[in-house]
Scaffold this active site. Sequence first.
Site, PDB file in Angstrom:
ATOM      1  N   GLY A 179     -42.561  54.904  -2.709  1.00 14.14           N
ATOM      2  CA  GLY A 179     -42.979  54.062  -3.451  1.00 14.14           C
ATOM      3  C   GLY A 179     -44.759  54.628  -3.385  1.00 14.14           C
ATOM      4  O   GLY A 179     -45.054  54.932  -2.820  1.00 14.14           O
TER       5      GLY A 179
ATOM      6  N   GLN B 220     -53.078  54.017  -6.247  1.00 15.88           N
ATOM      7  CA  GLN B 220     -53.337  54.297  -4.372  1.00 15.88           C
ATOM      8  C   GLN B 220     -53.989  55.639  -5.012  1.00 15.88           C
ATOM      9  O   GLN B 220     -54.385  56.524  -4.626  1.00 15.88           O
ATOM     10  CB  GLN B 220     -51.683  54.543  -3.839  1.00 15.88           C
ATOM     11  CG  GLN B 220     -51.351  53.049  -3.378  1.00 15.88           C
ATOM     12  CD  GLN B 220     -49.797  53.589  -2.467  1.00 15.88           C
ATOM     13  OE1 GLN B 220     -49.211  52.903  -2.733  1.00 15.88           O
ATOM     14  NE2 GLN B 220     -50.112  53.759  -1.247  1.00 15.88           N
TER      15      GLN B 220
ATOM     16  N   CYS C 211     -47.395  52.750   5.227  1.00 19.63           N
ATOM     17  CA  CYS C 211     -48.089  52.740   3.893  1.00 19.63           C
ATOM     18  C   CYS C 211     -49.145  54.145   3.604  1.00 19.63           C
ATOM     19  O   CYS C 211     -49.664  54.548   4.647  1.00 19.63           O
ATOM     20  CB  CYS C 211     -49.174  51.639   3.585  1.00 19.63           C
ATOM     21  SG  CYS C 211     -49.839  52.087   2.212  1.00 19.63           S
ATOM     22  N   LEU C 212     -48.955  55.374   2.507  1.00 17.79           N
ATOM     23  CA  LEU C 212     -49.494  56.173   1.957  1.00 17.79           C
ATOM     24  C   LEU C 212     -51.042  56.153   2.432  1.00 17.79           C
ATOM     25  O   LEU C 212     -51.174  56.618   2.863  1.00 17.79           O
ATOM     26  CB  LEU C 212     -49.081  57.172   1.125  1.00 17.79           C
ATOM     27  CG  LEU C 212     -48.052  57.531   1.168  1.00 17.79           C
ATOM     28  CD1 LEU C 212     -47.363  57.708  -0.485  1.00 17.79           C
ATOM     29  CD2 LEU C 212     -47.135  58.454   2.222  1.00 17.79           C
TER      30      LEU C 212
ATOM     31  N   HIS D 211     -43.641  45.425  -1.484  1.00 16.79           N
ATOM     32  CA  HIS D 211     -44.565  46.671  -1.071  1.00 16.79           C
ATOM     33  C   HIS D 211     -45.067  46.889  -1.926  1.00 16.79           C
ATOM     34  O   HIS D 211     -46.814  46.898  -1.949  1.00 16.79           O
ATOM     35  CB  HIS D 211     -44.564  47.539  -0.097  1.00 16.79           C
ATOM     36  CG  HIS D 211     -45.181  48.457   0.050  1.00 16.79           C
ATOM     37  ND1 HIS D 211     -45.444  47.996   1.900  1.00 16.79           N
ATOM     38  CD2 HIS D 211     -45.444  49.357   0.137  1.00 16.79           C
ATOM     39  CE1 HIS D 211     -46.977  48.739   2.070  1.00 16.79           C
ATOM     40  NE2 HIS D 211     -46.510  49.600   1.009  1.00 16.79           N
ATOM     41  N   GLU D 212     -45.133  48.090  -3.490  1.00 19.09           N
ATOM     42  CA  GLU D 212     -45.205  47.708  -3.725  1.00 19.09           C
ATOM     43  C   GLU D 212     -45.821  47.436  -5.023  1.00 19.09           C
ATOM     44  O   GLU D 212     -46.872  47.124  -5.268  1.00 19.09           O
ATOM     45  CB  GLU D 212     -44.584  49.452  -4.823  1.00 19.09           C
ATOM     46  CG  GLU D 212     -43.728  50.282  -4.189  1.00 19.09           C
ATOM     47  CD  GLU D 212     -45.028  51.419  -3.280  1.00 19.09           C
ATOM     48  OE1 GLU D 212     -46.166  51.443  -4.050  1.00 19.09           O
ATOM     49  OE2 GLU D 212     -44.496  51.822  -2.262  1.00 19.09           O
TER      50      GLU D 212
ATOM     51  N   HIS E   1     -49.105  46.119  -4.012  1.00 22.98           N
ATOM     52  CA  HIS E   1     -50.793  46.897  -4.465  1.00 22.98           C
ATOM     53  C   HIS E   1     -50.867  46.353  -5.873  1.00 22.98           C
ATOM     54  O   HIS E   1     -52.342  46.716  -6.331  1.00 22.98           O
ATOM     55  CB  HIS E   1     -49.939  48.723  -4.314  1.00 22.98           C
ATOM     56  CG  HIS E   1     -50.087  49.036  -2.955  1.00 22.98           C
ATOM     57  ND1 HIS E   1     -50.815  49.211  -2.912  1.00 22.98           N
ATOM     58  CD2 HIS E   1     -48.750  49.607  -2.490  1.00 22.98           C
ATOM     59  CE1 HIS E   1     -50.554  50.288  -0.780  1.00 22.98           C
ATOM     60  NE2 HIS E   1     -49.789  50.126  -1.127  1.00 22.98           N
TER      61      HIS E   1
END
Length: 190
Positions: A45, A50, A104-105, A146-147, A150
């Site tokens: 994701g 991000q 998370c990235l 989660h996304e 963001h």
Amino acid sequence: MILPIRAFGDPVLRKVGKDIDKDYPELQELIENMFETMNSANGIGLAAPQIGLDIRLFIIDVSPLADDEDYEDIKDELADFKKVFINAKILEESGEEWKFNEGCLSIPDVREDVKRKGTILIEYYDENFVKHTETFSDIRARVIQHEYDHIEGVLFTDHLSALKKKLVKGKLTKITQGEVSIGYKMRFPK
């Protein structure tokens, strides 16, 4: 084009995203670049904040999980679950809360258990600006939540207890200072 992923501490990660319309400049190219960026970082994701954009756009591709034995019972559903979410609004979260070890990235090398509800009802536009209202459960709901966080300016670490936050504080500080070894392009706060 692979874009640099913004690291923890970047102010854009704390902004609530703005709605966009179908005339958003080079939207299809942006979506393609986001998928390429996410795939190059081995993510499932990625949200626009991000990559430095405070807009309500995120993408998901959970197909890599279809081969995971933990998801054998929903393997077919995961195999082709690749979606674009524009201007998403979670309308309802329901079901039992369950813990899952999230990462998370934007926060490399930090993974912690996060509790979330098991089912969501979400309204969103796809990449062709077709409106959908759908219910998702299991790992798909988890990744969407989660996304979605963001685009609301929330990070998974915000869901941690005070003790857990204290325990990861040193790692988070190192990330903001660029003191982390990663295998993908990142942009660290100045």
